[in-house]
Design a protein around this motif. Structure first.
Motif, short mmCIF file in Angstrom:
data_model
loop_
_atom_site.label_atom_id
_atom_site.label_comp_id
_atom_site.label_asym_id
_atom_site.label_seq_id
_atom_site.Cartn_x
_atom_site.Cartn_y
_atom_site.Cartn_z
N UNK A 183 0.91 -1.39 -0.03
CA UNK A 183 -0.25 -0.04 -0.16
C UNK A 183 0.99 1.22 -0.03
N UNK A 184 0.33 2.49 -0.56
CA UNK A 184 0.93 3.62 -0.34
C UNK A 184 1.71 4.07 -1.46
N UNK A 185 1.49 3.07 -2.66
CA UNK A 185 2.21 3.29 -3.85
C UNK A 185 1.58 3.41 -5.20
N UNK A 198 -0.08 11.59 4.30
CA UNK A 198 -0.93 10.82 5.24
C UNK A 198 -1.90 9.68 4.65
N UNK A 199 -1.80 9.83 3.27
CA UNK A 199 -2.88 8.97 2.30
C UNK A 199 -2.23 7.47 2.46
N UNK A 200 -3.23 6.45 2.73
CA UNK A 200 -2.72 5.14 2.91
C UNK A 200 -3.23 4.38 1.57
N UNK A 201 -4.31 4.75 0.80
CA UNK A 201 -4.66 4.30 -0.35
C UNK A 201 -4.75 5.43 -1.49
N UNK A 202 -4.10 5.13 -2.56
CA UNK A 202 -4.29 6.18 -3.59
C UNK A 202 -4.73 5.29 -5.00
N UNK A 203 -5.24 6.12 -5.78
CA UNK A 203 -5.53 5.61 -7.11
C UNK A 203 -4.50 5.09 -7.77
N UNK A 204 -4.48 3.80 -8.51
CA UNK A 204 -3.24 3.02 -8.79
C UNK A 204 -2.79 3.76 -10.01
N UNK A 205 -3.61 4.62 -10.92
CA UNK A 205 -3.07 5.25 -12.06
C UNK A 205 -2.74 6.53 -11.77
N UNK A 206 -3.53 7.44 -11.05
CA UNK A 206 -3.45 8.79 -10.96
C UNK A 206 -2.71 9.16 -9.75
N UNK A 207 -2.80 8.56 -8.52
CA UNK A 207 -2.38 8.77 -7.44
C UNK A 207 -3.18 9.31 -6.42
N UNK A 211 -7.87 6.76 0.40
CA UNK A 211 -8.18 6.66 1.95
C UNK A 211 -7.12 7.02 2.76
N UNK A 212 -7.45 7.53 3.74
CA UNK A 212 -6.37 8.25 4.53
C UNK A 212 -5.76 6.97 5.73
N UNK A 213 -4.64 7.21 5.99
CA UNK A 213 -4.09 6.57 7.45
C UNK A 213 -5.00 6.85 8.41
N UNK A 214 -4.97 5.80 9.53
CA UNK A 214 -5.67 5.94 10.69
C UNK A 214 -5.41 7.33 11.36
N UNK A 215 -6.46 8.30 11.57
CA UNK A 215 -6.29 9.33 12.55
C UNK A 215 -6.07 10.75 11.58
N UNK A 216 -6.24 10.54 10.20
CA UNK A 216 -6.34 11.61 9.40
C UNK A 216 -7.70 11.67 8.51
N UNK A 217 -8.02 12.90 8.05
CA UNK A 217 -9.25 12.85 7.24
C UNK A 217 -8.96 14.38 6.25
N UNK A 218 -9.84 14.66 5.43
CA UNK A 218 -9.79 15.66 4.62
C UNK A 218 -9.43 15.12 3.31
N UNK A 219 -9.66 16.19 2.23
CA UNK A 219 -9.64 15.75 0.87
C UNK A 219 -7.93 15.18 0.65
N UNK A 220 -7.15 15.47 1.11
CA UNK A 220 -5.71 15.09 1.01
C UNK A 220 -5.09 14.49 2.22
N UNK A 221 -5.84 14.31 3.29
CA UNK A 221 -5.58 13.69 4.54
C UNK A 221 -4.90 14.52 5.26
#
Length: 231
Positions: A183-185, A198-207, A211-221
């Motif tokens: 994850x994270x790539x 702080x992003x845990x999951x990003x779109x595999x093509x666009x980045x 999905x944010x890492x635990x404890x973070x929120x917001x459009x860009x975590x």
């Protein structure tokens, strides 16, 4: 609309993705007895014999109204595309192959649980016919999940096309799930870190963060939970 690619021998995708389903735990409902038909046959890397008795395909009981198979990727992964090698008895699919009608109408899901309805519908077949059903089916599905689920049904009271069988079964000789092993790539070689720290999951093509890492929120975590509540 879902992007669908029918491939024979060569995929039209970048080859940097890894088959993250290989040798993972698999399950099928109403499984036939014995290793010859075991669910794990669909993730063992063997696809040279696509016959019912070849020992390389996952086959559930005949005469059922639903068919369910899934593979557990052990953790949430970033997925790019999924390829399915159907059981064909080593003959071309088509009107003369009795197996074709049992495949029509299938669905593919990606979920974080074994409940397909809690996940993402990657593909629902409502286009293929006895004349167009491919032996190898590939669909893009750039999402994250732990389980890839194959499902088909013939529900009582539902009118299906004339091409469809009365019952369904699995008949999966190989299910390949291509994506990133960690994850994270993202990117075609899964080598680019997600742009947002702080992003845990990003779109595999666009980045783009999905999905944010635990404890973070917001459009860009960019917000911790406490900061998010104060806004």
């Amino acid at each position: 609309m879902y992007a669908v690619f029918v491939c024979v021998g060569v995929f039209a995708f970048a080859n940097g993705y890894v088959n993250i389903a290989l040798y993972k735990q698999a399950y099928q409902h109403n499984s036939e007895a014995g290793d010859t038909f075991n669910a794990s046959n669909a993730v063992d890397g063997r696809k040279s014999n696509l016959s019912v008795d070849g020992g390389q395909c996952a086959v559930s009981y005949w005469g059922k109204k639903t068919a369910t198979w899934w593979v557990n990727l052990y953790s949430i992964h970033s997925i790019h595309h999924i390829a399915i090698y159907f059981m064909t008895n080593n003959q071309p699919l088509g009107p003369s192959n009795l197996l074709t009608k049992y495949i029509l109408g299938f669905s593919v899901y990606v979920s974080n649980t074994t409940d397909r309805l809690q996940g993402t519908l990657c593909y629902k077949d409502d286009n293929f016919t006895l004349f167009t059903m491919p032996a190898v089916f590939t669909t893009t599905c750039p999402v994250h999940g732990q389980y890839v689920i194959y499902y088909n049904e013939r529900r009582q009271g539902v009118t299906n096309p004339d091409d469809y069988s009365k019952y369904v079964f699995t008949g999966l000789c190989e299910v390949e799930v291509y994506g990133c092993p960690a994850t994270g790539y993202f990117g075609s070689n899964c080598s680019v870190p997600c742009p947002d720290v702080n992003c845990q999951y990003c779109h595999i093509e666009t980045g783009t963060c999905q999905g944010c890492k635990p404890g973070y929120q917001g459009h860009r975590c960019e917000l911790g939970k406490a900061a998010y509540v104060q806004l």
